[in-house]
Design a protein around this motif. Structure first.
Motif, PDB file in Angstrom:
ATOM      1  N   PRO A  39       0.815  -1.221   0.000  1.00  0.00           N
ATOM      2  CA  PRO A  39       0.000   0.000   0.000  1.00  0.00           C
ATOM      3  C   PRO A  39       0.849   1.272   0.000  1.00  0.00           C
ATOM      4  CG  PRO A  39      -0.639  -1.468   1.806  1.00  0.00           C
ATOM      5  CD  PRO A  39       0.594  -2.051   1.191  1.00  0.00           C
ATOM      6  N   GLU A  40       2.033   1.217   0.615  1.00  0.00           N
ATOM      7  CA  GLU A  40       2.913   2.400   0.633  1.00  0.00           C
ATOM      8  C   GLU A  40       3.416   2.721  -0.771  1.00  0.00           C
ATOM      9  OE1 GLU A  40       3.767   4.698   2.925  1.00  0.00           O
ATOM     10  OE2 GLU A  40       2.113   3.754   4.004  1.00  0.00           O
ATOM     11  N   LYS A  41       3.787   1.671  -1.495  1.00  0.00           N
ATOM     12  CA  LYS A  41       4.240   1.847  -2.881  1.00  0.00           C
ATOM     13  C   LYS A  41       3.133   2.462  -3.720  1.00  0.00           C
ATOM     14  CE  LYS A  41       7.619  -1.730  -4.201  1.00  0.00           C
ATOM     15  NZ  LYS A  41       7.759  -2.889  -5.113  1.00  0.00           N
ATOM     16  N   VAL A  42       1.913   1.922  -3.536  1.00  0.00           N
ATOM     17  CA  VAL A  42       0.776   2.418  -4.323  1.00  0.00           C
ATOM     18  C   VAL A  42       0.551   3.902  -4.022  1.00  0.00           C
ATOM     19  CG1 VAL A  42      -1.710   2.215  -4.728  1.00  0.00           C
ATOM     20  CG2 VAL A  42      -0.318   0.152  -4.481  1.00  0.00           C
ATOM     21  N   LYS A  43       0.653   4.265  -2.737  1.00  0.00           N
ATOM     22  CA  LYS A  43       0.434   5.658  -2.337  1.00  0.00           C
ATOM     23  C   LYS A  43       1.470   6.582  -2.986  1.00  0.00           C
ATOM     24  CE  LYS A  43       0.369   7.577   1.952  1.00  0.00           C
ATOM     25  NZ  LYS A  43       0.438   7.442   3.431  1.00  0.00           N
ATOM     26  N   MET A  44       2.725   6.153  -2.946  1.00  0.00           N
ATOM     27  CA  MET A  44       3.789   6.972  -3.540  1.00  0.00           C
ATOM     28  C   MET A  44       3.593   7.103  -5.047  1.00  0.00           C
ATOM     29  SD  MET A  44       7.126   5.904  -1.224  1.00  0.00           S
ATOM     30  CE  MET A  44       8.022   5.471  -2.691  1.00  0.00           C
ATOM     31  N   MET A  46       0.752   6.923  -6.618  1.00  0.00           N
ATOM     32  CA  MET A  46      -0.403   7.810  -6.859  1.00  0.00           C
ATOM     33  C   MET A  46       0.040   9.267  -6.858  1.00  0.00           C
ATOM     34  SD  MET A  46      -3.369   6.032  -4.562  1.00  0.00           S
ATOM     35  CE  MET A  46      -4.535   7.383  -4.802  1.00  0.00           C
ATOM     36  N   GLU A  47       0.847   9.619  -5.862  1.00  0.00           N
ATOM     37  CA  GLU A  47       1.326  11.007  -5.764  1.00  0.00           C
ATOM     38  C   GLU A  47       2.129  11.387  -6.995  1.00  0.00           C
ATOM     39  OE1 GLU A  47       1.851  11.059  -0.953  1.00  0.00           O
ATOM     40  OE2 GLU A  47       3.442  11.994  -2.177  1.00  0.00           O
ATOM     41  N   SER A  48       3.065  10.489  -7.334  1.00  0.00           N
ATOM     42  CA  SER A  48       3.961  10.780  -8.448  1.00  0.00           C
ATOM     43  C   SER A  48       3.206  10.827  -9.778  1.00  0.00           C
ATOM     44  CB  SER A  48       5.073   9.737  -8.487  1.00  0.00           C
ATOM     45  OG  SER A  48       5.902   9.969  -9.581  1.00  0.00           O
ATOM     46  N   ILE A  49       2.332   9.849  -9.994  1.00  0.00           N
ATOM     47  CA  ILE A  49       1.610   9.777 -11.275  1.00  0.00           C
ATOM     48  C   ILE A  49       0.698  10.990 -11.430  1.00  0.00           C
ATOM     49  CG2 ILE A  49      -0.183   8.495 -12.537  1.00  0.00           C
ATOM     50  CD1 ILE A  49       1.175   5.902 -11.349  1.00  0.00           C
ATOM     51  N   SER A  50       0.089  11.427 -10.319  1.00  0.00           N
ATOM     52  CA  SER A  50      -0.799  12.593 -10.452  1.00  0.00           C
ATOM     53  C   SER A  50      -0.005  13.856 -10.745  1.00  0.00           C
ATOM     54  CB  SER A  50      -1.657  12.758  -9.196  1.00  0.00           C
ATOM     55  OG  SER A  50      -0.835  12.960  -8.077  1.00  0.00           O
ATOM     56  N   SER A  71       2.232  -7.785 -14.878  1.00  0.00           N
ATOM     57  CA  SER A  71       3.129  -6.978 -14.048  1.00  0.00           C
ATOM     58  C   SER A  71       2.516  -5.585 -13.913  1.00  0.00           C
ATOM     59  CB  SER A  71       4.504  -6.894 -14.703  1.00  0.00           C
ATOM     60  OG  SER A  71       4.384  -6.244 -15.948  1.00  0.00           O
ATOM     61  N   GLY A  72       3.300  -4.669 -13.326  1.00  0.00           N
ATOM     62  CA  GLY A  72       2.799  -3.301 -13.183  1.00  0.00           C
ATOM     63  C   GLY A  72       1.618  -3.204 -12.239  1.00  0.00           C
ATOM     64  N   CYS A  73       1.548  -4.138 -11.288  1.00  0.00           N
ATOM     65  CA  CYS A  73       0.374  -4.216 -10.397  1.00  0.00           C
ATOM     66  C   CYS A  73       0.193  -2.933  -9.588  1.00  0.00           C
ATOM     67  CB  CYS A  73       0.511  -5.391  -9.443  1.00  0.00           C
ATOM     68  SG  CYS A  73       0.954  -6.916 -10.262  1.00  0.00           S
ATOM     69  N   HIS A  74       1.313  -2.360  -9.127  1.00  0.00           N
ATOM     70  CA  HIS A  74       1.207  -1.148  -8.299  1.00  0.00           C
ATOM     71  C   HIS A  74       0.789   0.056  -9.131  1.00  0.00           C
ATOM     72  CE1 HIS A  74       3.672  -3.836  -5.818  1.00  0.00           C
ATOM     73  NE2 HIS A  74       3.098  -3.225  -4.801  1.00  0.00           N
ATOM     74  N   ARG A  75       1.349   0.141 -10.335  1.00  0.00           N
ATOM     75  CA  ARG A  75       0.966   1.245 -11.224  1.00  0.00           C
ATOM     76  C   ARG A  75      -0.506   1.121 -11.616  1.00  0.00           C
ATOM     77  NH1 ARG A  75       5.916   0.163 -15.124  1.00  0.00           N
ATOM     78  NH2 ARG A  75       5.948  -1.697 -13.828  1.00  0.00           N
ATOM     79  N   PHE A  76      -0.948  -0.120 -11.861  1.00  0.00           N
ATOM     80  CA  PHE A  76      -2.352  -0.362 -12.223  1.00  0.00           C
ATOM     81  C   PHE A  76      -3.277   0.050 -11.079  1.00  0.00           C
ATOM     82  CE2 PHE A  76      -6.127  -3.020 -12.855  1.00  0.00           C
ATOM     83  CZ  PHE A  76      -6.362  -2.852 -14.213  1.00  0.00           C
ATOM     84  N   GLU A  77      -2.939  -0.369  -9.849  1.00  0.00           N
ATOM     85  CA  GLU A  77      -3.789  -0.019  -8.708  1.00  0.00           C
ATOM     86  C   GLU A  77      -3.791   1.490  -8.466  1.00  0.00           C
ATOM     87  OE1 GLU A  77      -3.259  -2.282  -5.066  1.00  0.00           O
ATOM     88  OE2 GLU A  77      -4.454  -0.806  -3.956  1.00  0.00           O
ATOM     89  N   ALA A  78      -2.618   2.116  -8.656  1.00  0.00           N
ATOM     90  CA  ALA A  78      -2.549   3.574  -8.477  1.00  0.00           C
ATOM     91  C   ALA A  78      -3.506   4.267  -9.449  1.00  0.00           C
ATOM     92  CB  ALA A  78      -1.114   4.060  -8.689  1.00  0.00           C
ATOM     93  N   HIS A  79      -3.570   3.774 -10.678  1.00  0.00           N
ATOM     94  CA  HIS A  79      -4.486   4.360 -11.666  1.00  0.00           C
ATOM     95  C   HIS A  79      -5.943   4.174 -11.242  1.00  0.00           C
ATOM     96  CE1 HIS A  79      -1.063   5.020 -14.250  1.00  0.00           C
ATOM     97  NE2 HIS A  79      -1.826   5.461 -15.226  1.00  0.00           N
ATOM     98  N   LEU A  82      -6.721   6.559  -8.459  1.00  0.00           N
ATOM     99  CA  LEU A  82      -6.773   7.957  -8.920  1.00  0.00           C
ATOM    100  C   LEU A  82      -8.007   8.213  -9.794  1.00  0.00           C
ATOM    101  CD1 LEU A  82      -2.995   8.548  -9.804  1.00  0.00           C
ATOM    102  CD2 LEU A  82      -4.301   9.743  -8.030  1.00  0.00           C
ATOM    103  N   GLY A  83      -8.709   7.151 -10.135  1.00  0.00           N
ATOM    104  CA  GLY A  83      -9.894   7.300 -10.975  1.00  0.00           C
ATOM    105  C   GLY A  83      -9.566   7.603 -12.427  1.00  0.00           C
ATOM    106  N   LEU A  84      -8.356   7.225 -12.843  1.00  0.00           N
ATOM    107  CA  LEU A  84      -7.979   7.458 -14.241  1.00  0.00           C
ATOM    108  C   LEU A  84      -8.646   6.405 -15.127  1.00  0.00           C
ATOM    109  CD1 LEU A  84      -4.183   8.139 -13.626  1.00  0.00           C
ATOM    110  CD2 LEU A  84      -5.917   9.824 -14.287  1.00  0.00           C
TER     111      LEU A  84
END
Ligand code: ADP
Length: 104
Positions: A39-44, A46-50, A71-79, A82-84
């Motif tokens: 969850p920490e990775k996902v949070k970081m 999210m911040e960076s991607i936004s 792969s890219g599970c964290h990037r996918f969840e971050a999206h 973020l509601g992208l």
């Protein structure tokens, strides 16, 4: 939207795959239940991607017109969080045999 798959052609990435924007809803994630995201990775992310957007596309397999993300599970969840609506993907065409290997 009438089932459009390819939203926008972005160009060609390294390793031969083409880079396109895909809707999150059209990427199948066969291994989602196997591994838990940090969850920490996902949070970081999210911040960076936004702030600066996705810098490295996730890799997806294209098999018979369907897209599979492994792969890219964290990037996918971050999206998702973020509601992208879409995510930038590097698409690798593959056979059903290759898909089966990835699902083992
Ligand atoms: P994932 O499960 O998505 O691969 P990782 O934490 O293992 O998660 O890796 C994150 C990846 O996301 C790294 O390869 C990093 O280069 C990439 N990335 C893409 N866009 C960004 C961004 N805006 N900020 C931070 N990392 C990013």
């Amino acid at each position: 939207n009438g089932g459009f798959r390819l939203v926008r052609v972005e160009g060609r990435g390294r390793a031969g795959g083409r880079v396109i924007e895909l809707r999150l809803t059209e990427i199948r994630r066969p291994l989602r239940r196997v591994r838990q995201n940090d969850p920490e990775k996902v949070k970081m992310l999210m911040e960076s991607i936004s702030k600066i957007g996705l810098q490295v596309p996730i890799d997806v397999l294209e098999v018979e017109g369907k897209y599979y993300g492994f792969s890219g599970c964290h990037r996918f969840e971050a999206h998702i969080r973020l509601g992208l609506p879409t995510i930038r993907c590097k698409v690798h065409k593959a056979s059903k045999a290759i898909l089966r290997l990835h699902m083992m």
